[in-house]
Design an enzyme around this catalytic site. Structure first.
Site, short mmCIF file in Angstrom:
data_model
loop_
_atom_site.label_atom_id
_atom_site.label_comp_id
_atom_site.label_asym_id
_atom_site.label_seq_id
_atom_site.Cartn_x
_atom_site.Cartn_y
_atom_site.Cartn_z
N ARG A 38 -8.76 12.24 12.15
CA ARG A 38 -7.33 11.99 12.44
C ARG A 38 -6.50 13.28 12.35
O ARG A 38 -6.78 14.16 11.55
CB ARG A 38 -6.80 10.92 11.48
CG ARG A 38 -7.47 9.58 11.73
CD ARG A 38 -6.97 8.51 10.82
NE ARG A 38 -5.56 8.21 11.02
CZ ARG A 38 -4.85 7.43 10.23
NH1 ARG A 38 -5.41 6.87 9.17
NH2 ARG A 38 -3.58 7.20 10.48
N ARG A 45 -6.18 2.12 18.12
CA ARG A 45 -5.91 0.68 18.11
C ARG A 45 -5.54 0.12 19.48
O ARG A 45 -5.60 -1.10 19.67
CB ARG A 45 -4.81 0.35 17.09
CG ARG A 45 -5.33 0.41 15.68
CD ARG A 45 -4.32 -0.03 14.65
NE ARG A 45 -4.95 0.01 13.33
CZ ARG A 45 -4.28 0.16 12.19
NH1 ARG A 45 -2.97 0.28 12.20
NH2 ARG A 45 -4.92 0.19 11.05
N LYS A 72 0.83 -1.21 0.00
CA LYS A 72 0.00 0.00 0.00
C LYS A 72 0.87 1.26 0.00
O LYS A 72 0.64 2.16 -0.80
CB LYS A 72 -0.90 -0.04 1.25
CG LYS A 72 -1.87 1.09 1.37
CD LYS A 72 -3.15 0.67 2.05
CE LYS A 72 -3.01 0.54 3.54
NZ LYS A 72 -3.21 1.81 4.26
N SER A 73 1.87 1.30 0.89
CA SER A 73 2.73 2.49 0.96
C SER A 73 3.40 2.78 -0.37
O SER A 73 3.46 3.92 -0.83
CB SER A 73 3.82 2.29 2.01
OG SER A 73 3.28 2.28 3.29
N GLY A 81 -4.76 8.02 5.58
CA GLY A 81 -3.90 9.05 6.18
C GLY A 81 -2.68 9.29 5.32
O GLY A 81 -2.23 10.44 5.16
N ARG A 94 -7.21 -3.35 9.81
CA ARG A 94 -6.24 -4.25 10.46
C ARG A 94 -6.83 -4.92 11.70
O ARG A 94 -6.46 -6.04 12.04
CB ARG A 94 -4.95 -3.51 10.79
CG ARG A 94 -4.27 -2.99 9.52
CD ARG A 94 -2.81 -2.71 9.68
NE ARG A 94 -2.35 -1.84 8.61
CZ ARG A 94 -2.01 -2.25 7.39
NH1 ARG A 94 -2.06 -3.52 7.07
NH2 ARG A 94 -1.60 -1.38 6.47
N ASP A 101 2.00 -0.96 12.15
CA ASP A 101 0.79 -1.48 11.49
C ASP A 101 0.51 -2.94 11.83
O ASP A 101 -0.60 -3.43 11.64
CB ASP A 101 0.92 -1.35 9.96
CG ASP A 101 0.78 0.09 9.50
OD1 ASP A 101 0.48 0.97 10.33
OD2 ASP A 101 0.97 0.33 8.29
N GLN A 121 4.91 9.31 7.14
CA GLN A 121 3.99 10.21 6.45
C GLN A 121 4.45 11.66 6.61
O GLN A 121 4.45 12.42 5.64
CB GLN A 121 2.57 10.02 7.00
CG GLN A 121 2.06 8.62 6.71
CD GLN A 121 0.70 8.35 7.31
OE1 GLN A 121 0.14 9.19 8.03
NE2 GLN A 121 0.15 7.19 7.03
N LYS A 131 -4.36 5.90 14.65
CA LYS A 131 -4.42 5.16 13.38
C LYS A 131 -5.88 5.11 12.90
O LYS A 131 -6.70 5.89 13.35
CB LYS A 131 -3.82 3.76 13.57
CG LYS A 131 -2.32 3.79 13.82
CD LYS A 131 -1.59 4.30 12.59
CE LYS A 131 -0.10 4.47 12.85
NZ LYS A 131 0.58 5.12 11.74
#
Ligand code: S3P
Length: 426
Positions: free
Chosen positions: A121, A344, A24-25, A93, A385, A313, A168, A340
């Site tokens: 967020r 979480r 994904k990143s 995000g 997740r 993650d 990020q 997140k």
């Protein structure tokens, strides 16, 4: 809301998996960085999940020409153009924060928004340092919450020390630095994942990395286009690593996955807990790529307090392994978990309690005492997740998870792979 019931399995499984969803990143970055290049960027195995498809769509709204033959996505940049579209990052995000860096220096006015979770967020971590170098960014709560508005401006060179180890934030600042008026320095408290640095260097940008300090030179001309096959996502692969680690007699081999050290720390922790893990490097382009094999062995408790940015993650999935381990595991220095896709710390602890596992919550982490997982009715709180972690826990005892649509943000073929090892009713 859709829910899924996963059935427990009574004997071990052997899974060889070459189709874990793409990273994904890296996929987000492929779409965004192509905008900075001249010529055609060619991306194979782009992650076709909600988050990254939103990023690709935004890149299209910003004027890039995108073609897709089903295998390769080709992006030809025409610079960044102002658009009448509202740029919707969905749940991501990464999308929103990196676009802040990219658009801060573009000519025009842009609006970034997201779903109900993303709009809660914190964005100040990027809007504040970007504003300090001249960016004109705003949003609710003085620029902390989306929707965000950006009016492109001239950016000053900076020397910035971030208080949070966040790829990020680092990436947003690097993107801003590329179009600033001088050499910039970015420092972080702990090394965060480094895909941006690897990929931009591969495209010809001048970045010098010295431990926790990165120096970035502004670009004088467009970068070279990308030519990349996106590797499988090690964070997605990790769900099946945990599956093998908690079901006696099981093994999993995931192929074509990134072996970037800033991404496989959770596998190292699982190894410390007793699982048998081997890594094989097969390729190196932008990133080291290879396979990871995980084999069941009885697990014991572990303390996780270092290199948190490298496994943030994977902590929900790792918590399932902790629930099946002998003894009390501890996670510390992980306050970032609170901001997140859900809080979480809260969602993992509450759901483990529902499964009969003893936990204790800290502000920056939690304790998990291994025990007998019990079947429960779990709410994912819209967090992909969390949903996938508890579906994996269900291999031990059966589980029903409510609100599973979020899995499409990162791992659209998760259920297809899970059903190779157990029965799932959706
Ligand atoms: C990401 C960085 C991490 C990670 C996220 C993806 C990225 O966030 O949790 O899923 O692609 O840069 P932070 O950098 O905010 O810790």
């Amino acid at each position: 809301m859709i829910s899924a019931i996963v059935h427990s399995i009574s004997k071990g499984f052997e899974l060889v998996c070459a189709d874990i969803a793409a990273d994904k990143s890296i996929s987000h970055r492929c779409a965004m960085f192509a905008v900075l290049a001249q010529g055609e960027s060619k991306i194979e195995n782009f992650l076709r999940a909600e988050d990254t498809l939103n990023t690709l769509k935004i890149v299209g709204h910003l004027g890039a020409e995108i073609t897709d033959d089903g295998e390769t996505i080709t992006i030809r940049s025409r610079g960044i153009q102002e658009t009448s579209e509202i740029l919707d990052c969905g749940n991501s995000g990464t999308g929103m924060r990196l676009f802040c860096g990219l658009l801060s220096s573009a000519q025009g006015h842009f609006i970034l928004t997201g779903d109900e979770y993303l709009k809660r967020r914190p964005m100040k971590r990027v809007t504040q340092p970007l504003r300090s170098i001249g960016a004109q960014l705003d949003g609710r709560q003085n620029g902390d919450l989306a929707p965000l508005s950006i009016r492109g401006a001239s950016l000053r060179a900076f020397d910035y020390t971030s208080s949070v180890a966040s790829a990020q934030v680092k990436s947003a600042m690097i993107l801003a630095a590329l179009r600033s008026d001088g050499v910039c320095t970015f420092r972080e408290p702990e090394l965060s994942r480094d895909h941006t640095e690897r990929m931009l260097r591969g495209m010809g940008a001048h970045l010098e990395i010295n431990g926790l300090e990165t120096k970035i030179w502004p670009i004088k001309k467009p970068l070279s286009p990308l030519s990349i096959r996106v590797p499988a996502d090690s964070s997605s692969a990790f769900f099946f690593a945990v599956a093998a680690a908690i079901v006696p007699g099981s093994s999993v081999l995931v192929e074509g996955v990134t072996l970037n050290p800033t991404r496989i720390e959770a596998f190292k922790v699982l190894e410390r807990m007793g699982a048998k893990i081997t890594y094989k490097l097969t390729d190196e382009k932008y990133e080291p790529i290879g396979s990871i094999r995980v084999e069941y062995a009885p697990l014991h408790a572990v303390l996780v307090e270092e290199n948190i940015a490298w496994l943030i993650d994977e902590l929900p999935a790792l918590s399932i392994a902790m629930a099946c381990a002998n003894g009390k595991s501890i996670i510390k220095n992980a306050e970032e978990l609170r901001v997140k896709e859900s809080d979480r710390i809260r969602t993992v602890v509450d759901n483990l309690n529902l499964c009969g596992i003893e936990t204790e919550e800290y502000q920056d982490g939690y304790e998990v005492t291994g025990g007998q997982l019990k079947t429960a009715y779990i709410n994912s709180h819209g967090d992909h997740r969390v949903a996938m972690s508890f579906l994996i826990a269900g291999l031990r005892c059966g589980m029903e998870i409510e609100d599973i649509e979020c899995i499409n943000t990162s791992f659209p073929n998760f259920f297809e792979i899970l059903s190779r090892i157990t029965k799932v009713d959706i």
